[in-house]
Design a protein around this motif. Sequence first.
Motif, PDB file in Angstrom:
ATOM      1  N   ALA A 158      -3.043  16.555 -10.714  1.00 42.55           N
ATOM      2  CA  ALA A 158      -2.232  16.630  -9.633  1.00 42.55           C
ATOM      3  C   ALA A 158      -2.825  16.914  -8.176  1.00 42.55           C
ATOM      4  CB  ALA A 158      -1.109  18.040  -9.906  1.00 42.55           C
ATOM      5  N   GLY A 159      -3.970  17.437  -8.049  1.00 45.18           N
ATOM      6  CA  GLY A 159      -4.514  17.505  -6.929  1.00 45.18           C
ATOM      7  C   GLY A 159      -5.154  16.484  -6.526  1.00 45.18           C
ATOM      8  N   ALA A 160      -5.844  15.558  -7.512  1.00 47.18           N
ATOM      9  CA  ALA A 160      -6.397  14.319  -7.380  1.00 47.18           C
ATOM     10  C   ALA A 160      -5.533  13.198  -6.767  1.00 47.18           C
ATOM     11  CB  ALA A 160      -7.353  13.666  -8.421  1.00 47.18           C
ATOM     12  N   SER A 161      -4.421  13.196  -7.692  1.00 41.58           N
ATOM     13  CA  SER A 161      -3.349  12.048  -7.299  1.00 41.58           C
ATOM     14  C   SER A 161      -2.721  12.346  -5.792  1.00 41.58           C
ATOM     15  CB  SER A 161      -2.131  12.171  -8.257  1.00 41.58           C
ATOM     16  OG  SER A 161      -2.855  11.685  -9.452  1.00 41.58           O
ATOM     17  N   ALA A 162      -2.370  13.709  -5.557  1.00 40.17           N
ATOM     18  CA  ALA A 162      -1.983  14.053  -4.312  1.00 40.17           C
ATOM     19  C   ALA A 162      -2.855  13.749  -3.104  1.00 40.17           C
ATOM     20  CB  ALA A 162      -1.575  15.444  -4.160  1.00 40.17           C
ATOM     21  N   GLY A 163      -4.061  14.024  -3.247  1.00 40.18           N
ATOM     22  CA  GLY A 163      -5.226  13.602  -2.419  1.00 40.18           C
ATOM     23  C   GLY A 163      -5.011  12.102  -1.871  1.00 40.18           C
ATOM     24  N   ILE A 164      -5.062  11.243  -3.008  1.00 36.78           N
ATOM     25  CA  ILE A 164      -5.074   9.763  -2.927  1.00 36.78           C
ATOM     26  C   ILE A 164      -3.808   9.499  -2.338  1.00 36.78           C
ATOM     27  CG2 ILE A 164      -5.039   7.668  -4.400  1.00 36.78           C
ATOM     28  CD1 ILE A 164      -6.628   9.179  -6.627  1.00 36.78           C
ATOM     29  N   ALA A 165      -2.588   9.978  -2.526  1.00 31.18           N
ATOM     30  CA  ALA A 165      -1.538   9.433  -2.375  1.00 31.18           C
ATOM     31  C   ALA A 165      -1.380   9.883  -0.621  1.00 31.18           C
ATOM     32  CB  ALA A 165      -0.111  10.320  -2.682  1.00 31.18           C
ATOM     33  N   LYS A 166      -2.035  11.138  -0.263  1.00 33.24           N
ATOM     34  CA  LYS A 166      -2.261  11.172   1.222  1.00 33.24           C
ATOM     35  C   LYS A 166      -3.271  10.313   1.914  1.00 33.24           C
ATOM     36  CE  LYS A 166      -2.595  15.824   1.640  1.00 33.24           C
ATOM     37  NZ  LYS A 166      -3.121  17.198   1.733  1.00 33.24           N
ATOM     38  N   ILE A 167      -4.093  10.255   1.373  1.00 31.52           N
ATOM     39  CA  ILE A 167      -5.269   8.827   2.124  1.00 31.52           C
ATOM     40  C   ILE A 167      -4.324   7.661   2.362  1.00 31.52           C
ATOM     41  CG2 ILE A 167      -7.336   7.717   1.374  1.00 31.52           C
ATOM     42  CD1 ILE A 167      -8.443  10.269   0.207  1.00 31.52           C
ATOM     43  N   LEU A 168      -3.855   7.340   1.080  1.00 31.08           N
ATOM     44  CA  LEU A 168      -3.078   6.027   1.146  1.00 31.08           C
ATOM     45  C   LEU A 168      -2.155   6.043   2.281  1.00 31.08           C
ATOM     46  CD1 LEU A 168      -3.152   4.967  -2.456  1.00 31.08           C
ATOM     47  CD2 LEU A 168      -4.316   3.933  -0.671  1.00 31.08           C
ATOM     48  N   PHE A 169      -1.218   6.957   2.339  1.00 36.26           N
ATOM     49  CA  PHE A 169      -0.241   7.171   3.349  1.00 36.26           C
ATOM     50  C   PHE A 169      -0.787   6.942   4.632  1.00 36.26           C
ATOM     51  CE2 PHE A 169       2.297   9.666   6.250  1.00 36.26           C
ATOM     52  CZ  PHE A 169       3.540   9.180   6.248  1.00 36.26           C
ATOM     53  N   PHE A 170      -1.920   7.896   5.037  1.00 32.66           N
ATOM     54  CA  PHE A 170      -2.546   7.872   6.286  1.00 32.66           C
ATOM     55  C   PHE A 170      -3.065   6.314   6.576  1.00 32.66           C
ATOM     56  CE2 PHE A 170      -2.491  12.262   5.948  1.00 32.66           C
ATOM     57  CZ  PHE A 170      -1.696  12.672   7.117  1.00 32.66           C
ATOM     58  N   ILE A 171      -3.550   5.688   5.811  1.00 26.56           N
ATOM     59  CA  ILE A 171      -4.167   4.385   5.753  1.00 26.56           C
ATOM     60  C   ILE A 171      -3.116   3.372   6.421  1.00 26.56           C
ATOM     61  CG2 ILE A 171      -5.079   2.145   4.833  1.00 26.56           C
ATOM     62  CD1 ILE A 171      -7.093   4.119   3.220  1.00 26.56           C
ATOM     63  N   MET A 189       0.812  -1.113   0.124  1.00 28.40           N
ATOM     64  CA  MET A 189      -0.037   0.015   0.056  1.00 28.40           C
ATOM     65  C   MET A 189       0.851   1.321  -0.106  1.00 28.40           C
ATOM     66  SD  MET A 189      -3.243   1.025   2.475  1.00 28.40           S
ATOM     67  CE  MET A 189      -3.902  -0.474   2.393  1.00 28.40           C
ATOM     68  N   LEU A 190       1.912   1.419   0.653  1.00 31.13           N
ATOM     69  CA  LEU A 190       3.040   2.352   0.572  1.00 31.13           C
ATOM     70  C   LEU A 190       3.268   2.803  -0.781  1.00 31.13           C
ATOM     71  CD1 LEU A 190       4.288   4.418   2.247  1.00 31.13           C
ATOM     72  CD2 LEU A 190       6.291   2.783   2.772  1.00 31.13           C
ATOM     73  N   GLY A 191       3.611   1.562  -1.542  1.00 34.06           N
ATOM     74  CA  GLY A 191       3.943   1.749  -2.816  1.00 34.06           C
ATOM     75  C   GLY A 191       3.032   2.317  -3.773  1.00 34.06           C
ATOM     76  N   TRP A 192       1.719   2.138  -3.377  1.00 36.74           N
ATOM     77  CA  TRP A 192       0.539   2.787  -4.301  1.00 36.74           C
ATOM     78  C   TRP A 192       0.615   4.431  -3.759  1.00 36.74           C
ATOM     79  CZ3 TRP A 192      -2.089   1.350  -8.084  1.00 36.74           C
ATOM     80  CH2 TRP A 192      -2.149   0.227  -8.434  1.00 36.74           C
ATOM     81  N   ALA A 193       0.868   4.857  -2.425  1.00 37.14           N
ATOM     82  CA  ALA A 193       1.002   6.116  -1.917  1.00 37.14           C
ATOM     83  C   ALA A 193       1.980   6.833  -2.694  1.00 37.14           C
ATOM     84  CB  ALA A 193       1.031   6.122  -0.555  1.00 37.14           C
ATOM     85  N   VAL A 194       3.305   6.238  -2.854  1.00 35.84           N
ATOM     86  CA  VAL A 194       4.413   6.720  -3.564  1.00 35.84           C
ATOM     87  C   VAL A 194       4.285   6.973  -5.051  1.00 35.84           C
ATOM     88  CG1 VAL A 194       6.996   6.467  -4.195  1.00 35.84           C
ATOM     89  CG2 VAL A 194       5.865   5.976  -2.039  1.00 35.84           C
ATOM     90  N   THR A 195       3.484   5.849  -5.774  1.00 35.74           N
ATOM     91  CA  THR A 195       3.029   5.954  -7.034  1.00 35.74           C
ATOM     92  C   THR A 195       2.423   7.144  -7.347  1.00 35.74           C
ATOM     93  OG1 THR A 195       3.038   3.560  -7.281  1.00 35.74           O
ATOM     94  CG2 THR A 195       2.180   4.857  -8.944  1.00 35.74           C
ATOM     95  N   PHE A 196       0.940   7.335  -6.659  1.00 40.64           N
ATOM     96  CA  PHE A 196       0.337   8.398  -6.728  1.00 40.64           C
ATOM     97  C   PHE A 196       1.102   9.837  -6.659  1.00 40.64           C
ATOM     98  CE2 PHE A 196      -3.078   5.343  -6.908  1.00 40.64           C
ATOM     99  CZ  PHE A 196      -3.845   5.831  -7.799  1.00 40.64           C
TER     100      PHE A 196
END
Length: 57
Positions: free
Chosen positions: A24-37, A1-8
């Motif tokens: 860019a905004g959408a990808s950053a938001g997804i990366a942030k959500i995945l990081f916190f999960i 899952m951390l890999g997905w966060a880094v990818t986004f």
Amino acid sequence: MLGWAVTFLVIALIAAVLGFGGIAGASAGIAKILFFIFVVLFVVAMIARAVRGQPPV
């Protein structure tokens, strides 16, 4: 899952450089959500390990 966060995060950085604000905004938001999960799951795993009596490594 951390890999997905880094990818986004990488997608967000590339899109920001190229000027695609929405992507860019959408990808950053997804990366942030995945990081916190990922962080929450890591903390839960560490607590579960400590409850079972195994010291953190």
